[in-house]
Design an enzyme around this catalytic site. Structure first.
Site, PDB file in Angstrom:
ATOM      1  CE  LYS A 118       5.165  54.318  11.993  1.00  0.00           C
ATOM      2  NZ  LYS A 118       4.756  52.965  11.668  1.00  0.00           N
ATOM      3  N   GLY A 168      -1.504  52.509   9.539  1.00  0.00           N
ATOM      4  CA  GLY A 168      -1.591  53.462   8.432  1.00  0.00           C
ATOM      5  C   GLY A 168      -1.955  54.879   8.864  1.00  0.00           C
ATOM      6  CG  HIS A 211       3.955  46.262   2.216  1.00  0.00           C
ATOM      7  ND1 HIS A 211       3.827  47.138   3.275  1.00  0.00           N
ATOM      8  CD2 HIS A 211       4.059  45.030   2.773  1.00  0.00           C
ATOM      9  CE1 HIS A 211       3.859  46.458   4.414  1.00  0.00           C
ATOM     10  NE2 HIS A 211       3.987  45.162   4.130  1.00  0.00           N
ATOM     11  CD  GLU A 289       4.753  48.841  10.966  1.00  0.00           C
ATOM     12  OE1 GLU A 289       4.776  49.368  12.095  1.00  0.00           O
ATOM     13  OE2 GLU A 289       3.697  48.604  10.363  1.00  0.00           O
ATOM     14  CG  ASN A 291       3.429  44.583  11.989  1.00  0.00           C
ATOM     15  OD1 ASN A 291       3.369  45.650  12.603  1.00  0.00           O
ATOM     16  ND2 ASN A 291       3.050  44.477  10.740  1.00  0.00           N
ATOM     17  NE  ARG A 293       0.153  43.500  14.704  1.00  0.00           N
ATOM     18  CZ  ARG A 293      -0.080  43.481  13.402  1.00  0.00           C
ATOM     19  NH1 ARG A 293      -0.427  42.349  12.795  1.00  0.00           N
ATOM     20  NH2 ARG A 293       0.031  44.567  12.661  1.00  0.00           N
ATOM     21  CB  VAL A 296      -4.584  40.247   8.591  1.00  0.00           C
ATOM     22  CG1 VAL A 296      -5.723  39.806   7.684  1.00  0.00           C
ATOM     23  CG2 VAL A 296      -5.087  41.168   9.693  1.00  0.00           C
TER      24      VAL A 296
HETATM   25  P1  ADP Z   1       1.898  51.620   9.969  1.00  0.00           P
HETATM   26  O1  ADP Z   1       2.680  51.355  11.206  1.00  0.00           O
HETATM   27  O2  ADP Z   1       0.849  52.676  10.172  1.00  0.00           O
HETATM   28  O3  ADP Z   1       1.387  50.385   9.280  1.00  0.00           O
HETATM   29  P2  ADP Z   1       4.109  51.746   8.053  1.00  0.00           P
HETATM   30  O4  ADP Z   1       5.342  52.486   8.350  1.00  0.00           O
HETATM   31  O5  ADP Z   1       4.140  50.250   8.125  1.00  0.00           O
HETATM   32  O6  ADP Z   1       2.940  52.329   8.958  1.00  0.00           O
HETATM   33  O7  ADP Z   1       3.593  52.159   6.617  1.00  0.00           O
HETATM   34  C1  ADP Z   1       2.332  51.743   6.114  1.00  0.00           C
HETATM   35  C2  ADP Z   1       2.225  52.019   4.634  1.00  0.00           C
HETATM   36  O8  ADP Z   1       2.493  53.400   4.356  1.00  0.00           O
HETATM   37  C3  ADP Z   1       3.223  51.257   3.784  1.00  0.00           C
HETATM   38  O9  ADP Z   1       2.791  49.946   3.459  1.00  0.00           O
HETATM   39  C4  ADP Z   1       3.279  52.159   2.560  1.00  0.00           C
HETATM   40  O10 ADP Z   1       2.114  51.964   1.784  1.00  0.00           O
HETATM   41  C5  ADP Z   1       3.207  53.551   3.152  1.00  0.00           C
HETATM   42  N1  ADP Z   1       4.555  54.106   3.440  1.00  0.00           N
HETATM   43  C6  ADP Z   1       5.229  54.045   4.609  1.00  0.00           C
HETATM   44  N2  ADP Z   1       6.451  54.616   4.516  1.00  0.00           N
HETATM   45  C7  ADP Z   1       6.567  55.070   3.250  1.00  0.00           C
HETATM   46  C8  ADP Z   1       7.622  55.747   2.498  1.00  0.00           C
HETATM   47  N3  ADP Z   1       8.771  56.064   3.075  1.00  0.00           N
HETATM   48  N4  ADP Z   1       7.382  56.031   1.198  1.00  0.00           N
HETATM   49  C9  ADP Z   1       6.214  55.704   0.611  1.00  0.00           C
HETATM   50  N5  ADP Z   1       5.196  55.079   1.243  1.00  0.00           N
HETATM   51  C10 ADP Z   1       5.354  54.760   2.548  1.00  0.00           C
END
Ligand code: ADP
Length: 442
Positions: A118, A168, A211, A289, A291, A293, A296
């Site tokens: 990240k 997550g 999201h 982030e 992805n 790849r 789903v």
């Molecule tokens: P992962 O790599 O585990 O999927 P992400 O960074 O993509 O983690 O975040 C996954 C989810 O976590 C997001 O879709 C959102 O629901 C929540 N999230 C991540 N960052 C934040 C943030 N800064 N504020 C609020 N929710 C967040």
């Protein structure tokens, strides 16, 4: 340009089946791999040939790089598709595949490594002009006074994330300066245990974001964005329902973000399918982030663009040009059907004794299930994706509710009732909905 004619699919379940189908459409042979728990599974039956790569535990089979490379050698596979999950975002896997002279159907190992972390991903995206949240701009240090000062400057709540985290996991919201030290220590310990890497990142926590993510297909030299998806219906940071296009966001804003994602992908020399994920709140996008790849939920993009994304990915890898920029038509929405107990939401593995499928115009069910299939306890609980396409959002939802009612899977429990509840909910309107709405409702 690479040439290949036999693709090994390093995955299982619905995504393995889905990849096999597109390979066969192009006249490519396929090699399925399976663990002893997946003997007789649909992907092993549809592929040109199937090879057992180990016992049930994923670490001994679907995560076993040596066993997969051995299967590739044995079968003469000259390309490997990783699907999603398992080894799909492991740079060491991509490197090991390429080192054998086998085509890895994804971006190069360096890009996977940059985006898998990240901290480096955010740094790369900032440099590419993609908006990010105010945060630690690099790894969080051990000086608690400095950390408290940083968090106060950003403003509580903040979120602490494991840099190597995914799915997550490894994230913690912090609401006050008093709670910061403990939260950092706890997340650090968890990150080390779960990912073998204790670097952490801190950023602003958004309380009401949606999201929104952008799908890219790229050839290295060129990249095109195939529009966006809204994946705000989540529980425990896991997506439940996804749709395209994202409702209720000004088209110009979406188009501008899509253009920035294209430019960023081009800057990375990106190859294949990829997704830029954002949080969206108060009219602004913030990168969280990438992805590297297939995802789903790529299916909703396929439905509105009229494209087979895996087929296009294979064609690009074979040296053919990118598809023409498609027009987005109507609306598509998908429910992730999980084998889980509706009361406890714990996994519900077992023998599928019966299967009655939904149908009709605009209805698609991607699954590896059949009557007599076994859902093993050792893998992800996703067993199918029910996707509906309609001329608008309302029409797509109506079709999806009807299809959910028709779908009958006996022998195991699923989350179908939960989806009906979510879809029926008045709050399932694009304007009241954020990533927390499903948890609040359920
Ligand atoms: P992962 O790599 O585990 O999927 P992400 O960074 O993509 O983690 O975040 C996954 C989810 O976590 C997001 O879709 C959102 O629901 C929540 N999230 C991540 N960052 C934040 C943030 N800064 N504020 C609020 N929710 C967040």
């Amino acid at each position: 340009m690479a040439l290949f004619k036999r693709v090994l699919i390093a995955n299982r379940g619905e995504i393995a089946v889905r990849i096999i189908r597109s390979c066969h459409l192009l006249g490519l042979e396929t090699v399925a791999v399976y663990s002893s728990a997946d003997k007789g599974a649909l992907h092993t039956r549809l592929a040109t040939r199937a090879i057992c790569i180990g016992p049930a535990a994923a670490k001994d089979s679907y995560l076993n790089i040596n066993a997969i490379l051995e299967a590739a050698k044995l079968s003469g596979a000259d390309a490997i598709h990783p699907g999603y999950g398992f080894l799909a975002e492991r740079a060491d896997f991509a490197r090991a595949v390429t080192a054998q002279g086998i085509v890895f159907l994804g971006p190069d190992a360096g890009t996977i490594a940059t985006m898998g972390d990240k901290i480096s991903a955010i740094k790369a995206m900032k440099a590419a002009g993609i908006p990010t949240l105010p945060g630690s701009d690099g790894p969080l240090g051990h000086d608690m006074q400095a950390n408290r000062a940083l968090a106060s400057r950003i403003g509580f709540p903040v979120i602490i994330k494991a840099s190597a985290g995914g799915g997550g996991r490894g994230m913690r919201r912090v609401d006050s300066a008093d709670a910061l030290a403990d939260a950092i220590a706890l997340t650090r310990a968890e990150a080390l245990a779960a990912f073998g890497d204790d670097s952490l990142y801190l950023e602003k926590f958004l309380t009401q974001p949606r999201h929104i993510e952008f799908q890219i297909i790229a050839s290295g030299a060129e990249a095109i964005c195939l529009g966006e998806r809204d994946c705000s219906a989540q529980r425990r940071h896991q997506k439940l329902i996804e749709e395209a296009p994202a409702p209720g966001i000004v088209k110009n804003l979406l188009a501008a973000m899509a253009a920035r994602c294209e430019a960023a992908a081009k800057g990375l020399g990106y190859q294949g399918l990829g997704t830029f994920e954002f949080l969206y709140q108060d009219g602004e996008f913030y990168f969280i982030e990438m992805n590297t790849r297939i995802q789903v939920e790529h299916t909703v993009t396929e439905m509105v663009c009229g494209l087979d994304l895996v087929l296009e990915q294979l064609k690009v890898a074979l040296g053919e040009p990118l598809p023409a920029r498609p027009l987005v038509r109507g609306h598509a929405i998908e429910c992730r059907i999980n084998a889980e107990n509706p009361q406890t939401s714990l996994p519900s593995p077992g023998l599928v004794t019966g299967l009655q499928l939904p149908g009709g115009a605009g209805v698609r069910f991607d699954t590896a299930l059949f009557a007599g299939a076994v859902v093993p306890p050792c893998y992800d609980s996703l067993v199918g994706k029910l996707v509906c396409h309609g001329h608008d959002r309302e029409d797509a939802i109506a079709r999806l509710r009807q299809a959910l009612g028709e779908l009958e899977i006996t022998g195991i429990h699923t989350n179908q009732a939960l989806h009906l509840k979510l879809l029926a909910c008045e709050q399932f309107s694009p304007w009241q909905r954020d990533i927390h709405f499903a948890a609040k409702l359920l």
